[in-house]
Design a protein around this motif. Structure first.
Motif, PDB file in Angstrom:
ATOM      1  N   ALA A  51       1.026  -1.535   0.114  1.00 22.77           N
ATOM      2  CA  ALA A  51      -0.091   0.294  -0.108  1.00 22.77           C
ATOM      3  C   ALA A  51       0.946   1.078  -0.075  1.00 22.77           C
ATOM      4  N   TYR A  52       0.338   2.125   0.294  1.00 21.36           N
ATOM      5  CA  TYR A  52       0.860   3.859  -0.539  1.00 21.36           C
ATOM      6  C   TYR A  52      -0.242   4.640   0.257  1.00 21.36           C
ATOM      7  N   LYS A  53       0.951   5.932   0.435  1.00 21.60           N
ATOM      8  CA  LYS A  53       0.065   7.002   0.660  1.00 21.60           C
ATOM      9  C   LYS A  53      -0.323   8.287  -0.097  1.00 21.60           C
ATOM     10  N   VAL A  54      -0.476   8.877  -0.967  1.00 18.95           N
ATOM     11  CA  VAL A  54      -0.019   9.587  -1.771  1.00 18.95           C
ATOM     12  C   VAL A  54      -1.160  11.120  -1.378  1.00 18.95           C
ATOM     13  N   ILE A  55      -0.081  11.812  -1.929  1.00 20.68           N
ATOM     14  CA  ILE A  55      -0.699  13.393  -1.459  1.00 20.68           C
ATOM     15  C   ILE A  55      -1.357  13.971  -2.490  1.00 20.68           C
ATOM     16  N   THR A  56      -2.693  14.403  -2.914  1.00 24.55           N
ATOM     17  CA  THR A  56      -3.843  15.296  -3.860  1.00 24.55           C
ATOM     18  C   THR A  56      -4.401  16.703  -3.116  1.00 24.55           C
ATOM     19  N   GLU A  57      -4.438  17.362  -4.542  1.00 22.71           N
ATOM     20  CA  GLU A  57      -4.465  19.008  -4.278  1.00 22.71           C
ATOM     21  C   GLU A  57      -5.825  18.549  -3.188  1.00 22.71           C
ATOM     22  N   ASN A  58      -6.738  17.926  -2.446  1.00 19.58           N
ATOM     23  CA  ASN A  58      -7.473  17.799  -1.683  1.00 19.58           C
ATOM     24  C   ASN A  58      -6.897  17.016   0.179  1.00 19.58           C
ATOM     25  N   GLY A  59      -5.805  16.926   0.006  1.00 20.49           N
ATOM     26  CA  GLY A  59      -4.847  15.994   1.417  1.00 20.49           C
ATOM     27  C   GLY A  59      -4.380  14.114   0.525  1.00 20.49           C
ATOM     28  N   GLU A  60      -4.076  13.849   1.700  1.00 21.84           N
ATOM     29  CA  GLU A  60      -2.887  12.630   1.378  1.00 21.84           C
ATOM     30  C   GLU A  60      -4.203  11.491   2.102  1.00 21.84           C
ATOM     31  N   ILE A  61      -4.177  10.586   0.764  1.00 26.18           N
ATOM     32  CA  ILE A  61      -5.323   9.278   0.904  1.00 26.18           C
ATOM     33  C   ILE A  61      -4.167   8.644   1.012  1.00 26.18           C
ATOM     34  N   LYS A  62      -4.839   6.936   1.365  1.00 19.87           N
ATOM     35  CA  LYS A  62      -4.595   5.803   0.918  1.00 19.87           C
ATOM     36  C   LYS A  62      -4.560   5.490   0.033  1.00 19.87           C
ATOM     37  N   ALA A  63      -3.722   4.657  -1.171  1.00 15.66           N
ATOM     38  CA  ALA A  63      -3.893   4.393  -3.027  1.00 15.66           C
ATOM     39  C   ALA A  63      -3.139   2.498  -1.990  1.00 15.66           C
ATOM     40  N   GLU A  64      -3.941   2.075  -3.553  1.00 18.12           N
ATOM     41  CA  GLU A  64      -2.453   0.641  -4.220  1.00 18.12           C
ATOM     42  C   GLU A  64      -2.670   0.561  -5.026  1.00 18.12           C
ATOM     43  N   ILE A  65      -1.937  -0.122  -6.124  1.00 12.61           N
ATOM     44  CA  ILE A  65      -2.137   0.076  -7.742  1.00 12.61           C
ATOM     45  C   ILE A  65      -2.968  -1.401  -8.043  1.00 12.61           C
ATOM     46  N   THR A  66      -2.944  -1.189  -9.239  1.00 12.90           N
ATOM     47  CA  THR A  66      -3.856  -2.540  -9.798  1.00 12.90           C
ATOM     48  C   THR A  66      -3.628  -3.852 -10.237  1.00 12.90           C
ATOM     49  N   GLY A  67      -4.462  -4.142 -10.348  1.00 17.47           N
ATOM     50  CA  GLY A  67      -3.429  -5.947 -10.661  1.00 17.47           C
ATOM     51  C   GLY A  67      -3.208  -5.773 -11.944  1.00 17.47           C
ATOM     52  N   LYS A  68      -3.570  -5.399 -12.933  1.00 19.21           N
ATOM     53  CA  LYS A  68      -3.265  -4.762 -14.595  1.00 19.21           C
ATOM     54  C   LYS A  68      -1.534  -4.133 -14.642  1.00 19.21           C
ATOM     55  N   PHE A  69      -1.594  -3.107 -13.702  1.00 14.44           N
ATOM     56  CA  PHE A  69       0.026  -2.955 -12.892  1.00 14.44           C
ATOM     57  C   PHE A  69       0.740  -3.149 -12.802  1.00 14.44           C
ATOM     58  N   HIS A  70       0.735  -4.376 -11.591  1.00 16.77           N
ATOM     59  CA  HIS A  70       1.262  -5.768 -11.291  1.00 16.77           C
ATOM     60  C   HIS A  70       1.702  -6.696 -11.745  1.00 16.77           C
ATOM     61  N   TYR A  71       1.365  -6.967 -12.849  1.00 17.40           N
ATOM     62  CA  TYR A  71       1.234  -7.878 -13.945  1.00 17.40           C
ATOM     63  C   TYR A  71       2.312  -7.054 -14.833  1.00 17.40           C
ATOM     64  N   ASN A  72       2.257  -5.610 -15.206  1.00 16.87           N
ATOM     65  CA  ASN A  72       2.843  -5.234 -16.230  1.00 16.87           C
ATOM     66  C   ASN A  72       4.256  -5.002 -15.629  1.00 16.87           C
ATOM     67  N   VAL A  73       4.577  -4.753 -14.985  1.00 18.97           N
ATOM     68  CA  VAL A  73       5.453  -4.212 -14.696  1.00 18.97           C
ATOM     69  C   VAL A  73       6.701  -5.459 -14.691  1.00 18.97           C
ATOM     70  N   ASN A  74       7.993  -5.082 -14.702  1.00 13.86           N
ATOM     71  CA  ASN A  74       9.655  -6.259 -15.118  1.00 13.86           C
ATOM     72  C   ASN A  74      10.264  -6.316 -13.772  1.00 13.86           C
ATOM     73  N   GLY A  75      10.579  -5.517 -13.278  1.00 13.10           N
ATOM     74  CA  GLY A  75      10.857  -5.344 -12.371  1.00 13.10           C
ATOM     75  C   GLY A  75      10.641  -4.164 -10.858  1.00 13.10           C
ATOM     76  N   PHE A  76      11.371  -5.041  -9.685  1.00  5.49           N
ATOM     77  CA  PHE A  76      10.689  -3.946  -8.243  1.00  5.49           C
ATOM     78  C   PHE A  76      10.769  -2.257  -8.767  1.00  5.49           C
ATOM     79  N   SER A  77      11.795  -2.198  -9.500  1.00  7.02           N
ATOM     80  CA  SER A  77      12.168  -0.417  -9.676  1.00  7.02           C
ATOM     81  C   SER A  77      10.598   0.219 -10.339  1.00  7.02           C
TER      82      SER A  77
END
Length: 361
Positions: A37-63
């Protein structure tokens, strides 16, 4: 709800322009990273967030996963209806990363989109020139500007000598001396902080990174701890964290890193003295060991270059992808990468010819 001007947090027109290709998504900046999980600062404040399953599947490495400092595209600016979802990471302008333990190629991203890297090293038992060379090599390679901050001057009786040692290897880098018990050196660092600027604090555990950040914040926000009985620091910061400063940009605090594995490094800047000497060697492919008229070996004999620094240089070359290449070959390889999309070495050679013409004028 307080509105946050993300431009004060480093958002530039370049990021804004790139974000326009993503419809119905909003820009945010990653402020903290947990396991899934992540915390992300947006124009309306800090929110909790996570990545999509598609994002996780498409990455080639930790970086390629979101990291602290990244500007990302999320599906919401508040969590009144649940956690946000990170869909994309915008192109990074700088990346400070180290090699993942046990891996030959994968990187662990420490922080991204940094303008200045404060390399913090205490003047007590943590003082280590060889480690500092590693930090400088990675910092120059990251795309950010390194600044050396020597801490705990109140615990050192040889400040001038150690300053001279640091200056001998920190070519073209500003060096500051600070103390946790006074404002000495602290005020001079304030010039690096302003709206839109990001400063990352890097260094071993217990060197005083959190103490310095608390001073800039004007309050004790981050936990700090005393040094151990053996004069070494205690590990206090446990995760990377982006923190907004009052009207003066952001800082990124990082956990202590005593081991710093390298995959890519800019040795031409961190070892500019050796690379400059190498241009005076008789042979272009000089290994600086026993060749005749080797300028590097002559510098060691006359005391202007230490053998330990040369050994450190060789060690870092072996750890990077430039193993087996001399300084000229490394520069050629960098140019090849730089012009890869423009025709490879043909473009690189054309660039070199133009540079030579300029020098003749």
């Amino acid at each position: 709800m307080n509105h946050i001007n993300l431009k004060n947090l480093g958002l530039t027109d370049r990021f804004i322009q790139e974000s326009k290709q993503y419809i119905n998504l909003y820009i945010g900046r990653v402020s903290s990273q947990y396991k899934n999980a992540y915390k992300v600062i947006t124009e309306n404040g800090e929110i909790k967030a996570e990545i999509t399953g598609k994002f996780h599947y498409n990455v080639n490495g930790f970086s390629e996963f979101p990291a602290v400092g990244d500007f990302v595209m999320v599906d919401r600016t508040d969590t009144s209806e649940g956690n946000g979802i990170i869909h994309h990471v915008l192109t990074r302008k700088s990346v400070f990363a180290r090699k993942v333990a046990g891996s030959k190629e994968d990187l662990q991203v420490i922080a991204t989109n940094i303008d200045t890297v404060f390399i913090c090293m205490s003047l007590n038992n943590d003082f280590n020139l060889r480690r500092l060379e590693r930090y400088l090599s990675i910092a120059w390679d990251s795309g950010a500007v390194p600044v050396i901050v020597l801490t705990k001057s109140d615990l050192c009786t040889e400040i001038e000598q150690r300053l001279n040692e640091v200056s001998s290897i920190a070519i073209g880098v500003e060096v500051y001396v600070t103390s946790s018990v006074s404002d000495g050196g602290y005020q001079s660092l304030k010039g690096y902080f302003s709206n839109g600027q990001t400063v990352a604090f890097i260094g071993s555990s217990g060197v005083g990174k959190s103490t310095l950040i608390n001073r800039f914040l004007g309050q004790n926000v981050l936990d700090t701890s005393e040094t151990r009985n053996d004069d070494k620091g205690r590990h206090t910061t446990t995760r990377r964290e982006l923190i907004m400063l009052p009207d003066s940009g952001v800082v990124i605090d990082t956990p202590g890193m005593r081991e710093l594995g390298i995959i890519s490094a800019d040795l031409s800047k961190s070892f500019a003295d050796i690379e400059e000497l190498a241009t005076e060697c008789k042979f272009n492919d000089c290994s600086h060991t026993n060749e005749p008229k080797c300028a590097v070996q002559m510098a060691i004999k006359d005391g202007s270059l230490s053998f330990e620094r040369l050994e450190s240089y060789r060690k870092l070359i072996k750890e990077t992808k430039y193993e087996g290449l001399n300084s000229r070959m490394i520069e050629r390889e960098k140019l090849n990468e730089m012009f890869k999309e423009m025709g490879g070495m043909k473009s690189a050679k054309k660039f070199l010819k133009e540079q030579k013409k300029k020098k003749r004028r």
